[in-house]
Design a protein around this motif. Structure first.
Motif, mmCIF file in Angstrom:
data_model
loop_
_atom_site.group_PDB
_atom_site.id
_atom_site.type_symbol
_atom_site.label_atom_id
_atom_site.label_comp_id
_atom_site.label_asym_id
_atom_site.label_seq_id
_atom_site.Cartn_x
_atom_site.Cartn_y
_atom_site.Cartn_z
ATOM 1 N N GLY A 1 9.941 -5.024 13.534
ATOM 2 C CA GLY A 1 9.555 -6.654 13.914
ATOM 3 C C GLY A 1 8.337 -6.600 14.138
ATOM 4 N N TRP A 2 7.722 -7.770 14.124
ATOM 5 C CA TRP A 2 7.094 -8.461 13.781
ATOM 6 C C TRP A 2 5.959 -9.539 15.491
ATOM 7 C CZ3 TRP A 2 4.056 -8.719 9.350
ATOM 8 C CH2 TRP A 2 5.299 -7.813 8.566
ATOM 9 N N PHE B 1 14.005 -6.249 15.465
ATOM 10 C CA PHE B 1 15.617 -5.954 15.483
ATOM 11 C C PHE B 1 15.205 -4.843 16.252
ATOM 12 C CE2 PHE B 1 17.782 -7.432 11.488
ATOM 13 C CZ PHE B 1 16.580 -7.555 10.970
ATOM 14 N N THR B 2 16.283 -5.153 17.333
ATOM 15 C CA THR B 2 16.715 -4.578 18.185
ATOM 16 C C THR B 2 16.834 -2.691 17.857
ATOM 17 O OG1 THR B 2 18.151 -4.744 19.000
ATOM 18 C CG2 THR B 2 16.672 -5.772 20.054
ATOM 19 N N SER C 1 20.443 -5.552 16.591
ATOM 20 C CA SER C 1 20.903 -7.340 16.586
ATOM 21 C C SER C 1 19.029 -7.614 16.226
ATOM 22 C CB SER C 1 21.407 -7.904 17.846
ATOM 23 O OG SER C 1 22.026 -7.136 18.885
ATOM 24 N N ALA C 2 18.804 -8.928 16.257
ATOM 25 C CA ALA C 2 17.742 -10.151 15.333
ATOM 26 C C ALA C 2 17.550 -10.693 16.404
ATOM 27 C CB ALA C 2 17.858 -10.405 14.298
ATOM 28 N N ILE D 1 14.110 -12.544 10.035
ATOM 29 C CA ILE D 1 13.626 -11.220 9.989
ATOM 30 C C ILE D 1 15.102 -10.735 8.649
ATOM 31 C CG2 ILE D 1 14.328 -10.882 12.392
ATOM 32 C CD1 ILE D 1 12.070 -8.482 12.189
ATOM 33 N N SER D 2 14.219 -9.265 7.969
ATOM 34 C CA SER D 2 15.001 -9.010 7.444
ATOM 35 C C SER D 2 14.848 -7.274 7.317
ATOM 36 C CB SER D 2 15.791 -9.862 5.852
ATOM 37 O OG SER D 2 14.701 -9.292 5.144
#
Length: 114
Positions: free
Chosen positions: A35-36, A51-52, A56-57, A69-70
């Motif tokens: 992620g970011w 994203f864990t 999950s986001a 997020i993608s």
């Protein structure tokens, strides 16, 4: 060793949009956290979207409804679509991935200003 290459930062007016990309040099999978984060001047680095390991986001409250997020595992790439940008979103944005250990990108500057 994993290299992360970010792109897509820049200067945008309030209310505008940007899309950040982060390409990893190694295969990433749904079980990898990716992620970011961002760091504004004088502030600590904070999670923006992730994203864990469970897939999950999650988002920091301040960006919910504006950022998305993608990921594209086939391209080993994660994206951050940022809409309705605000001056307080100004920061250096860092890509992050955990593949056995934590890896960080070099950061890309996002500046929201009129």
């Amino acid at each position: 060793q994993v290299q992360l290459v970010e792109s897509g930062g820049g200067l945008v007016q309030p209310g505008g949009s940007l899309r950040l990309s982060c390409a990893a040099s190694k295969s990433i999978f749904s079980r990898n956290a990716i992620g970011w984060y961002r760091q504004a001047p004088g502030k600590q680095r904070e999670l923006v979207a992730l994203f864990t390991t469970g897939g999950s986001a999650i988002y920091v409250a301040s960006v919910k409804g504006r950022f998305t997020i993608s990921r594209d595992n086939a391209k080993n790439t994660v994206y951050l679509q940022m809409n309705s940008l605000k001056p307080e979103d100004t920061a250096v944005y860092y890509c992050y991935v955990r593949i056995g250990e934590d890896y960080w990108g070099q950061g890309t500057q996002v500046t929201v200003s009129s």
